[in-house]
Scaffold this active site. Structure first.
Site, PDB file in Angstrom:
ATOM      1  N   ASP A   1      51.538  -9.435  -0.080  1.00  0.00           N
ATOM      2  CA  ASP A   1      52.416  -9.132   1.060  1.00  0.00           C
ATOM      3  C   ASP A   1      51.835  -9.728   2.326  1.00  0.00           C
ATOM      4  OD1 ASP A   1      53.888  -7.517  -0.609  1.00  0.00           O
ATOM      5  OD2 ASP A   1      52.631  -5.753  -0.184  1.00  0.00           O
TER       6      ASP A   1
ATOM      7  N   ASP B   1      53.726  -6.597  16.733  1.00  0.00           N
ATOM      8  CA  ASP B   1      54.742  -7.353  17.476  1.00  0.00           C
ATOM      9  C   ASP B   1      55.748  -7.978  16.526  1.00  0.00           C
ATOM     10  OD1 ASP B   1      53.802  -7.561  20.347  1.00  0.00           O
ATOM     11  OD2 ASP B   1      52.007  -8.184  19.281  1.00  0.00           O
TER      12      ASP B   1
ATOM     13  N   GLU C   1      61.129 -12.415  22.803  1.00  0.00           N
ATOM     14  CA  GLU C   1      59.831 -12.877  23.275  1.00  0.00           C
ATOM     15  C   GLU C   1      59.031 -13.508  22.138  1.00  0.00           C
ATOM     16  OE1 GLU C   1      56.665 -10.250  24.403  1.00  0.00           O
ATOM     17  OE2 GLU C   1      55.906 -11.719  25.811  1.00  0.00           O
ATOM     18  N   GLU C   2      59.265 -13.025  20.939  1.00  0.00           N
ATOM     19  CA  GLU C   2      58.472 -13.492  19.793  1.00  0.00           C
ATOM     20  C   GLU C   2      58.970 -14.794  19.192  1.00  0.00           C
ATOM     21  OE1 GLU C   2      55.666 -12.204  18.876  1.00  0.00           O
ATOM     22  OE2 GLU C   2      55.826 -10.639  20.386  1.00  0.00           O
TER      23      GLU C   2
ATOM     24  N   ASP D   1      62.431  -7.919  24.451  1.00  0.00           N
ATOM     25  CA  ASP D   1      60.988  -7.908  24.213  1.00  0.00           C
ATOM     26  C   ASP D   1      60.778  -6.763  23.227  1.00  0.00           C
ATOM     27  OD1 ASP D   1      58.304  -7.833  24.149  1.00  0.00           O
ATOM     28  OD2 ASP D   1      57.989  -7.611  26.309  1.00  0.00           O
TER      29      ASP D   1
ATOM     30  N   LEU E   1      58.260  -5.458  21.531  1.00  0.00           N
ATOM     31  CA  LEU E   1      57.156  -4.497  21.695  1.00  0.00           C
ATOM     32  C   LEU E   1      56.345  -4.867  22.927  1.00  0.00           C
ATOM     33  CD1 LEU E   1      56.497  -1.992  20.092  1.00  0.00           C
ATOM     34  CD2 LEU E   1      54.663  -3.236  18.980  1.00  0.00           C
ATOM     35  N   ASP E   2      56.812  -4.372  24.044  1.00  0.00           N
ATOM     36  CA  ASP E   2      56.173  -4.673  25.317  1.00  0.00           C
ATOM     37  C   ASP E   2      54.937  -3.798  25.506  1.00  0.00           C
ATOM     38  OD1 ASP E   2      56.518  -5.985  28.044  1.00  0.00           O
ATOM     39  OD2 ASP E   2      56.233  -3.879  28.545  1.00  0.00           O
TER      40      ASP E   2
ATOM     41  N   GLU F   1      62.353  -8.819  30.555  1.00  0.00           N
ATOM     42  CA  GLU F   1      61.491  -7.810  31.187  1.00  0.00           C
ATOM     43  C   GLU F   1      61.981  -7.543  32.614  1.00  0.00           C
ATOM     44  OE1 GLU F   1      57.162  -8.006  29.139  1.00  0.00           O
ATOM     45  OE2 GLU F   1      57.570  -9.700  30.451  1.00  0.00           O
TER      46      GLU F   1
END
Ligand code: FDP
Length: 347
Positions: A67, A73, A96-97, A122, A124-125, A294
């Site tokens: 895996d 993130d 964002e990623e 975003d 996971l800010d 953001e």
């Protein structure tokens, strides 16, 4: 929409004539994503994976079962893309990623149009702080794509997706803290942000405040929130503005609070008052925070909450910035008028 159409819409066959319902489906599916991220964060095992690499494989490597080991993130991004796409109401995602936007293919059936909405997110800010268990969050803004863009074949360019803040339909953030809360705002006049809290057992979001605004001026705390470690890279105006805040003493001096996770720092500012800043670096002239997913959503929420959102001491409204790149950076000053005026040196 009748019952059968509503049921059908669960599988992505959304009624073209009911944009409001499509937005509802999209937002509800995003809320499922927030609930799932919240559960994953609560399990805590991922903190270990990130912070004890000798015990766990590095993010991005393959574990013994074959895996992929993903960082939080990436996990949050995958989840949000899954849920946003699931709604069938989204035509494009800026995350964002992802360096490139995700543009949905034109469907061969029905009306040949991709989904109605553009989501900038975003997922996971604040995640660079996650190992020490601080609150992090998801921030997003939603726009409606024009008919032309929905039909555009074969795809849409990055430029096609540069939408102004004045066309945002819905902006929000979900904070994963001691509790999971969702705050959402629309740009409609006199409409304050709504605040929801999630029950971790049922994963239901309950509306707890329809008027989530800054407290009345007399109860607003004097708090400033900035990464003082960057002091050497501030321009003179920022330096002077922060010096004014620190020199203030009557009736009480300002306290410094800086979590280093924008959702946490902005959420506290909305609840208690104060000012949050991430100024431009004087060498590059750019800030760190991203405009579309953001600065825009947080500025819209702050203004809807009776606060002020500007890009710097010159007072330019964040919501008036014209985006030129999907991952554009900008400087950010958000907070109560009293505190922002003091920072700017306004009378
Ligand atoms: P992070 O890099 O951890 O995702 O979005 C960027 C951000 O966090 C904001 O949440 C936060 O306000 C800021 O960066 C913190 O940056 P510094 O560590 O440079 O203060």
């Amino acid at each position: 929409m009748n019952l059968i159409e509503r049921i059908g819409s669960v599988f992505g066959f959304l009624n073209e004539d009911d944009p409001e319902y499509q937005l509802e489906c999209l937002t509800k599916d995003m809320m499922r994503g927030f609930a799932e991220i919240s559960s994953i964060l609560r399990k805590g095992v991922y903190h270990h994976a990130d912070s004890h690499p000798h015990l766990h494989p590095h993010p991005g490597t393959v574990n013994s079962s074959g895996d992929d080991q993903k960082s939080l993130d990436i996990i949050a991004n995958d989840l949000m893309i899954k849920w946003i796409s699931w709604s069938g109401a989204c035509g494009a995602i800026i995350s964002e990623e992802n360096e490139e936007p995700i543009v949905m293919e034109l469907p061969s059936t029905s009306n040949g149009k991709r989904g109605r909405y553009l989501v900038a997110i975003d997922p996971l800010d604040g995640s660079s702080n996650i190992e020490c268990n601080v609150a992090v969050g998801t921030i997003f803004a939603i726009w409606e794509l024009s008919e032309e863009k929905r039909r555009s074949s074969p795809t849409l360019t990055k430029e096609d997706l540069l939408m102004p803040a004045k066309e945002i339909l819905l902006a929000g953030y979900c904070i994963y803290g001691t509790s999971t809360e969702l705050v959402m705002a629309t740009p409609f006049e006199n409409q304050a942000p709504y605040r929801y809290i999630m029950d971790p057992d049922t994963k239901r979001f309950t509306l707890i405040d329809k008027n989530f605004c800054l407290p009345p001026l007399v109860s607003q705390k004097r708090i400033y929130s900035i990464n003082e470690g960057n002091h050497a890279s501030w321009d003179d105006q920022t330096d002077e503005g922060i010096a004014r805040i620190k020199a203030h003493s009557d009736p009480s001096p300002y306290s410094l609070r800086y979590v280093g996770s924008m959702v946490s720092d902005v959420h506290r500012t909305l609840l208690y008052g104060g000012i949050f800043l991430y100024p431009a670096d004087k060498k590059t002239g750019k800030g760190k925070l991203r405009l579309l997913y953001e600065a825009f959503p947080m500025a819209l929420i702050m203004e809807a909450a009776n606060g002020v959102a500007i890009a710097g001491p010159d007072g330019m409204r964040i919501l008036d910035i014209v985006p030129t790149e999907i991952h554009q950076k900008c400087s950010v000053v958000l907070g109560g008028k009293r505190d922002v005026d003091l920072f700017c040196g306004s009378p």
